[in-house]
Scaffold this motif. Structure first.
Motif, PDB file in Angstrom:
ATOM      1  N   LYS A 145       0.835  -1.210   0.000  1.00  0.00           N
ATOM      2  CA  LYS A 145       0.000   0.000   0.000  1.00  0.00           C
ATOM      3  C   LYS A 145       0.869   1.260   0.000  1.00  0.00           C
ATOM      4  O   LYS A 145       0.609   2.215  -0.737  1.00  0.00           O
ATOM      5  N   GLU A 146       1.941   1.242   0.813  1.00  0.00           N
ATOM      6  CA  GLU A 146       2.833   2.400   0.874  1.00  0.00           C
ATOM      7  C   GLU A 146       3.604   2.574  -0.424  1.00  0.00           C
ATOM      8  O   GLU A 146       3.835   3.696  -0.880  1.00  0.00           O
ATOM      9  N   VAL A 147       4.007   1.460  -1.051  1.00  0.00           N
ATOM     10  CA  VAL A 147       4.733   1.546  -2.319  1.00  0.00           C
ATOM     11  C   VAL A 147       3.828   2.105  -3.406  1.00  0.00           C
ATOM     12  O   VAL A 147       4.249   2.942  -4.212  1.00  0.00           O
ATOM     13  N   ASN A 148       2.575   1.661  -3.433  1.00  0.00           N
ATOM     14  CA  ASN A 148       1.636   2.189  -4.438  1.00  0.00           C
ATOM     15  C   ASN A 148       1.437   3.689  -4.279  1.00  0.00           C
ATOM     16  O   ASN A 148       1.429   4.423  -5.266  1.00  0.00           O
ATOM     17  N   SER A 149       1.268   4.161  -3.045  1.00  0.00           N
ATOM     18  CA  SER A 149       1.097   5.609  -2.842  1.00  0.00           C
ATOM     19  C   SER A 149       2.393   6.361  -3.149  1.00  0.00           C
ATOM     20  O   SER A 149       2.356   7.472  -3.673  1.00  0.00           O
TER      21      SER A 149
END
Length: 172
Positions: A145-149
């Protein structure tokens, strides 16, 4: 309604009440006690002598006093179930790029350094099929999730060079 009534009483006969207060004589202050003032120099010298004089009786009391202090015995608790919670952060070595001397050497898992962030953003920009969000998350121990954002909201700068047209250049 109540404010109007109180205002009437407050302003009633104001001038005559003010003149009455002003015309009153100021009361004379009460006389001070004679011993409250230390104007005589003889009193000052007696007080100074009293302060500087040593009392032998009190000195002997002080010499008789002896204080001995002991620390209470230390009780070592066996490591039962009363451990304090401690946080052990797992560290990982950074993936050093060409700016390895400027980068930190160890980073907590779930975090990345600035050089790593710039490197992964640049890799994703140049080769998005190879450097997908899943691969980046696995490579740098991050949450998906953090990588996508991160990939959505942070874009590295790109330098574009335009070709020089020598034929159309203005000669001066």
């Amino acid at each position: 309604m109540g404010g109007r009534v109180t205002r009437v009483f407050r302003t009633f006969n104001v001038e005559s009440r003010a003149r009455r207060e002003i015309s009153k004589e100021t009361p004379t202050p009460a006389p001070r006690h004679r011993t409250a003032r230390l104007d005589t120099p003889a009193d000052c010298s007696e007080i100074k002598e009293e302060i500087l004089r040593k009392d032998d009786r009190l000195l002997t009391f002080l010499k008789d006093v002896y204080v001995e202090s002991r620390d209470p015995p230390v009780q070592v608790k066996d490591g039962g179930s009363e451990h304090l919670p401690c946080k052990h952060e797992e560290k990982r070595l950074t993936k050093l790029g060409h700016l390895g001397a400027l980068d930190v050497k160890k980073v907590s898992k779930g975090k990345i350094s600035i050089v790593e962030a710039l490197t992964l953003l640049n890799n994703h920009k140049l080769h998005p099929q190879i450097w997908t969000a899943e691969k980046i998350a696995a490579e740098y121990s991050l949450e998906l999730k953090e990588v996508n954002s991160l990939l959505e909201f942070f874009i590295p700068f790109s330098v574009q060079e335009f070709p020089k047209e020598t034929k159309k250049a203005i000669k001066s």
